[in-house]
Design a protein around this motif. Structure first.
Motif, PDB file in Angstrom:
ATOM      1  N   ASN A  55       8.759 -73.571  22.128  1.00 21.81           N
ATOM      2  CA  ASN A  55       9.196 -72.182  21.989  1.00 21.81           C
ATOM      3  C   ASN A  55       9.525 -71.512  23.329  1.00 21.81           C
ATOM      4  O   ASN A  55       9.167 -70.378  23.573  1.00 21.81           O
ATOM      5  CB  ASN A  55       8.140 -71.343  21.264  1.00 21.81           C
ATOM      6  N   GLY A  56      10.217 -72.254  24.184  1.00 21.99           N
ATOM      7  CA  GLY A  56      10.731 -71.637  25.404  1.00 21.99           C
ATOM      8  C   GLY A  56      11.902 -70.724  25.070  1.00 21.99           C
ATOM      9  O   GLY A  56      12.464 -70.786  23.973  1.00 21.99           O
ATOM     10  N   ALA A  57      12.253 -69.867  26.038  1.00 25.30           N
ATOM     11  CA  ALA A  57      13.400 -68.984  25.827  1.00 25.30           C
ATOM     12  C   ALA A  57      14.664 -69.824  25.660  1.00 25.30           C
ATOM     13  O   ALA A  57      14.784 -70.890  26.270  1.00 25.30           O
ATOM     14  CB  ALA A  57      13.553 -68.045  27.025  1.00 25.30           C
ATOM     15  N   ALA A  58      15.593 -69.370  24.840  1.00 21.61           N
ATOM     16  CA  ALA A  58      16.848 -70.097  24.657  1.00 21.61           C
ATOM     17  C   ALA A  58      17.559 -70.149  26.003  1.00 21.61           C
ATOM     18  O   ALA A  58      17.687 -69.120  26.672  1.00 21.61           O
ATOM     19  CB  ALA A  58      17.719 -69.390  23.622  1.00 21.61           C
ATOM     20  N   PRO A  59      18.001 -71.351  26.431  1.00 19.15           N
ATOM     21  CA  PRO A  59      18.610 -71.471  27.765  1.00 19.15           C
ATOM     22  C   PRO A  59      19.690 -70.423  28.043  1.00 19.15           C
ATOM     23  O   PRO A  59      19.709 -69.826  29.113  1.00 19.15           O
ATOM     24  CB  PRO A  59      19.171 -72.896  27.757  1.00 19.15           C
ATOM     25  N   ASP A  60      20.560 -70.195  27.067  1.00 15.81           N
ATOM     26  CA  ASP A  60      21.667 -69.262  27.317  1.00 15.81           C
ATOM     27  C   ASP A  60      21.193 -67.857  27.655  1.00 15.81           C
ATOM     28  O   ASP A  60      21.917 -67.083  28.281  1.00 15.81           O
ATOM     29  CB  ASP A  60      22.597 -69.204  26.098  1.00 15.81           C
ATOM     30  N   THR A  61      19.980 -67.508  27.218  1.00  4.29           N
ATOM     31  CA  THR A  61      19.497 -66.150  27.477  1.00  4.29           C
ATOM     32  C   THR A  61      18.857 -66.004  28.847  1.00  4.29           C
ATOM     33  O   THR A  61      18.606 -64.888  29.299  1.00  4.29           O
ATOM     34  CB  THR A  61      18.461 -65.709  26.412  1.00  4.29           C
ATOM     35  N   VAL A  62      18.581 -67.113  29.526  1.00  9.07           N
ATOM     36  CA  VAL A  62      17.885 -67.009  30.825  1.00  9.07           C
ATOM     37  C   VAL A  62      18.619 -67.674  31.989  1.00  9.07           C
ATOM     38  O   VAL A  62      18.401 -67.297  33.148  1.00  9.07           O
ATOM     39  CB  VAL A  62      16.439 -67.560  30.751  1.00  9.07           C
ATOM     40  N   VAL A  63      19.488 -68.654  31.712  1.00  3.78           N
ATOM     41  CA  VAL A  63      20.181 -69.338  32.811  1.00  3.78           C
ATOM     42  C   VAL A  63      20.963 -68.309  33.627  1.00  3.78           C
ATOM     43  O   VAL A  63      21.623 -67.445  33.071  1.00  3.78           O
ATOM     44  CB  VAL A  63      21.123 -70.440  32.256  1.00  3.78           C
ATOM     45  N   GLY A  64      20.838 -68.400  34.949  1.00  2.00           N
ATOM     46  CA  GLY A  64      21.522 -67.445  35.827  1.00  2.00           C
ATOM     47  C   GLY A  64      20.658 -66.268  36.231  1.00  2.00           C
ATOM     48  O   GLY A  64      21.036 -65.501  37.108  1.00  2.00           O
ATOM     49  N   ASN A  65      19.484 -66.111  35.612  1.00  4.33           N
ATOM     50  CA  ASN A  65      18.559 -65.051  36.050  1.00  4.33           C
ATOM     51  C   ASN A  65      18.269 -65.211  37.534  1.00  4.33           C
ATOM     52  O   ASN A  65      17.985 -66.314  37.996  1.00  4.33           O
ATOM     53  CB  ASN A  65      17.211 -65.171  35.317  1.00  4.33           C
ATOM     54  N   THR A  66      18.295 -64.109  38.267  1.00  4.58           N
ATOM     55  CA  THR A  66      17.913 -64.165  39.689  1.00  4.58           C
ATOM     56  C   THR A  66      16.942 -63.026  39.978  1.00  4.58           C
ATOM     57  O   THR A  66      16.907 -62.028  39.266  1.00  4.58           O
ATOM     58  CB  THR A  66      19.122 -64.026  40.630  1.00  4.58           C
ATOM     59  N   ALA A  67      16.165 -63.195  41.041  1.00  3.53           N
ATOM     60  CA  ALA A  67      15.232 -62.153  41.470  1.00  3.53           C
ATOM     61  C   ALA A  67      15.863 -61.400  42.637  1.00  3.53           C
ATOM     62  O   ALA A  67      16.340 -62.033  43.574  1.00  3.53           O
ATOM     63  CB  ALA A  67      13.906 -62.775  41.884  1.00  3.53           C
ATOM     64  N   PRO A  68      15.886 -60.049  42.588  1.00  3.21           N
ATOM     65  CA  PRO A  68      16.493 -59.293  43.696  1.00  3.21           C
ATOM     66  C   PRO A  68      15.738 -59.549  45.003  1.00  3.21           C
ATOM     67  O   PRO A  68      14.514 -59.514  45.036  1.00  3.21           O
ATOM     68  CB  PRO A  68      16.330 -57.824  43.277  1.00  3.21           C
ATOM     69  N   GLU A  69      16.508 -59.813  46.044  1.00  2.90           N
ATOM     70  CA  GLU A  69      15.960 -60.112  47.375  1.00  2.90           C
ATOM     71  C   GLU A  69      14.949 -59.045  47.824  1.00  2.90           C
ATOM     72  O   GLU A  69      13.918 -59.354  48.401  1.00  2.90           O
ATOM     73  CB  GLU A  69      17.124 -60.168  48.375  1.00  2.90           C
ATOM     74  N   GLU A  70      15.252 -57.769  47.540  1.00  4.22           N
ATOM     75  CA  GLU A  70      14.411 -56.686  48.092  1.00  4.22           C
ATOM     76  C   GLU A  70      13.024 -56.655  47.468  1.00  4.22           C
ATOM     77  O   GLU A  70      12.129 -56.009  47.997  1.00  4.22           O
ATOM     78  CB  GLU A  70      15.086 -55.310  47.969  1.00  4.22           C
ATOM     79  N   ASN A  71      12.827 -57.358  46.359  1.00  2.00           N
ATOM     80  CA  ASN A  71      11.499 -57.396  45.744  1.00  2.00           C
ATOM     81  C   ASN A  71      10.718 -58.663  46.110  1.00  2.00           C
ATOM     82  O   ASN A  71       9.612 -58.877  45.616  1.00  2.00           O
ATOM     83  CB  ASN A  71      11.614 -57.275  44.223  1.00  2.00           C
ATOM     84  N   LEU A  72      11.318 -59.487  46.973  1.00  2.00           N
ATOM     85  CA  LEU A  72      10.635 -60.717  47.383  1.00  2.00           C
ATOM     86  C   LEU A  72      10.064 -60.534  48.782  1.00  2.00           C
ATOM     87  O   LEU A  72      10.652 -59.829  49.606  1.00  2.00           O
ATOM     88  CB  LEU A  72      11.621 -61.892  47.377  1.00  2.00           C
ATOM     89  N   PRO A  73       8.913 -61.145  49.090  1.00  2.00           N
ATOM     90  CA  PRO A  73       8.327 -60.966  50.422  1.00  2.00           C
ATOM     91  C   PRO A  73       9.149 -61.688  51.488  1.00  2.00           C
ATOM     92  O   PRO A  73       9.819 -62.678  51.213  1.00  2.00           O
ATOM     93  CB  PRO A  73       6.937 -61.608  50.276  1.00  2.00           C
ATOM     94  N   ASP A  74       9.087 -61.159  52.711  1.00  2.00           N
ATOM     95  CA  ASP A  74       9.709 -61.787  53.867  1.00  2.00           C
ATOM     96  C   ASP A  74       8.658 -62.716  54.470  1.00  2.00           C
ATOM     97  O   ASP A  74       7.824 -62.312  55.271  1.00  2.00           O
ATOM     98  CB  ASP A  74      10.123 -60.683  54.852  1.00  2.00           C
ATOM     99  N   LEU A  75       8.663 -63.983  54.020  1.00  2.00           N
ATOM    100  CA  LEU A  75       7.572 -64.899  54.381  1.00  2.00           C
ATOM    101  C   LEU A  75       7.423 -65.079  55.882  1.00  2.00           C
ATOM    102  O   LEU A  75       6.321 -65.162  56.407  1.00  2.00           O
ATOM    103  CB  LEU A  75       7.786 -66.270  53.731  1.00  2.00           C
ATOM    104  N   GLU A  76       8.560 -65.120  56.573  1.00  2.00           N
ATOM    105  CA  GLU A  76       8.514 -65.416  57.999  1.00  2.00           C
ATOM    106  C   GLU A  76       7.760 -64.319  58.759  1.00  2.00           C
ATOM    107  O   GLU A  76       7.082 -64.589  59.740  1.00  2.00           O
ATOM    108  CB  GLU A  76       9.937 -65.560  58.520  1.00  2.00           C
ATOM    109  N   ASN A  77       7.899 -63.090  58.317  1.00  2.00           N
ATOM    110  CA  ASN A  77       7.314 -61.968  59.069  1.00  2.00           C
ATOM    111  C   ASN A  77       6.120 -61.338  58.359  1.00  2.00           C
ATOM    112  O   ASN A  77       5.840 -60.156  58.539  1.00  2.00           O
ATOM    113  CB  ASN A  77       8.391 -60.917  59.327  1.00  2.00           C
TER     114      ASN A  77
END
Lengths: 82, 323
Positions: free
Chosen positions: B155-177
């Motif tokens: 019962n995973g999400a149907a591929p067509d409904t999730v493929v291409g999902n991306t996370a906005p850069e501004e909500n991800l941590p800046d690991l290096e700093n």
């Protein structure tokens, strides 16, 4: 003749023996075959094999046994016959 | 089914953790970088408690026997699916027979791989998380090896409904700093001399090669304890106190400081002088050996605000995904 450097893929500790009681895996001047394990990188009590990508001769070892290494740091110089 | 072609340096199955057993000495385990685990799950349409693969420094190579969707989150790691680049923080379609090849993280230490419906292994004490020290949970209680076979959930999400999902850069941590770890000081900081208590938060501490799921041992100046006559019940060393429960993230001082992480011992007699807050433990889990960290003292209220801020980032990522 071409030289190639084997580099550390991750930070950690450079080991030239598989075990403290074992002999050094390679020394300068040794011939190695593709796939031979020539050193280890240890981090988090896990060890990653550094293997020879080609047949060749070890012409330099740039880090002391049990020295700290950074990702990308050159470890071993391999000279390959053309 | 997923076949493990190469296990990597240390790849384990992890979920949110194993709760309710701390008092009997069972640590929670679970994803070291919980934030990235949750992002990986959100991208493929999973709930946060679905199990992901936690890959440390070096990724696993996997052959997929079924169609599905995968996503990578956390430390940037080069990856190719049948030769095609797999970007970080994006849900990617996988077809039966395809093979994922991964390399070494280019920064950070841990990359999470989610698959639609999660990795399905039997729950042990309410969790699928691997606790390798006692060999329970995950796949046979250990790190993955070539030849292992993993089953995915249903019962995973149907591929067509999730493929291409991306996370906005501004909500991800800046690991290096991200080397500042906010820390609630206590309970045993009173054991330190005034000078050592100041040093704790003034200096940069270097992560040693002994930094794993159990704890992060740090290198820096030697901290000193106030001399005293050891109380009844405490060990003889000046670093000993009468046994206490160790919070996850607590900094203990056997000699060099160790920040206890998710597979750590749950109590004992070392003075714990501060606790790295939950919001920043995901960042600590991404610090590489030889990188530095600093402790920044905060109040419990500030720690809760920081937790809220992490939850806001996750909520923003989920909103962006739902479009």
């Amino acid at each position: 003749m071409a030289t190639e450097h084997l580099a550390a893929p991750m930070p950690g500790v450079f080991y030239r023996r598989s075990d403290p009681d074992e002999p050094l895996m390679v020394e300068i001047g040794d011939d190695v075959s593709e796939g031979d394990t020539v050193a280890l990188i240890g981090v988090m009590k896990n060890f990653h094999d550094i293997t020879a990508p080609h047949d060749g001769t070890v012409t330099d070892i740039l880090v002391e046994n049990e020295g700290e290494v950074e990702a990308g740091q050159k470890l071993i110089e391999l000279t390959i016959e053309d | 089914m997923i076949e493990v072609v190469k296990g990597g340096v240390s790849t384990t199955i992890q979920d949110l953790g194993r709760f309710g057993h701390y008092h009997i000495g069972m640590p929670p385990s679970g994803a070291m970088d919980l934030f990235s685990h949750k992002v990986a799950n959100a991208l493929v349409g999973n709930a946060s408690d679905a199990a992901t693969l936690e890959m440390t420094y070096d990724g696993a190579d996997l052959r997929f026997e079924e169609n599905g969707v995968i996503a990578l989150a956390g430390a940037p790691m080069p990856a190719e699916l049948d030769g095609e680049d797999v970007p970080m923080h994006e849900a990617v379609r996988v077809e039966a027979g395809q093979e994922l090849e991964t390399g070494f993280t280019t920064e950070g230490a841990r990359t999470y791989l989610s698959v639609s419906a999660g990795i399905d292994v039997p729950e042990v004490m309410g969790s699928r998380s691997t606790y390798t020290l006692v060999g329970i949970g995950g796949h046979e209680g250990r790190t993955l090896q070539a030849g292992d076979e993993l089953v995915t959930g249903e019962n995973g999400a149907a591929p067509d409904t999730v493929v291409g999902n991306t996370a906005p850069e501004e909500n991800l941590p800046d690991l290096e700093n991200s080397n500042v770890l906010r820390t609630v000081i206590g309970l045993c900081d009173y054991r330190l001399t005034d000078e050592s208590r100041e040093q704790l938060c003034d200096v940069a501490w270097k992560v040693t090669p002994e930094a794993d799921r159990v704890g992060y041992r740090l290198e820096g100046p030697e901290l000193e304890f106030v001399e005293r006559e050891q109380p009844f019940g405490a060990g003889t060393d000046s670093s000993n106190v009468v046994d206490v429960g160790y919070p996850i993230g607590s900094i203990q001082l056997p000699q060099k400081p160790i920040v206890l992480m998710r597979d750590a011992v749950t109590g004992g007699g070392y003075a714990t002088i501060g606790t790295v807050i939950g919001a920043d433990r995901s960042l600590l889990a991404q610090r590489r050996t030889h990188e530095t960290v600093r402790f920044e003292p905060v109040t419990v209220e500030e720690a809760l605000d920081a937790r809220q801020s992490v939850q806001d980032d996750l909520a923003a990522i989920r909103t962006a995904i739902e479009r």
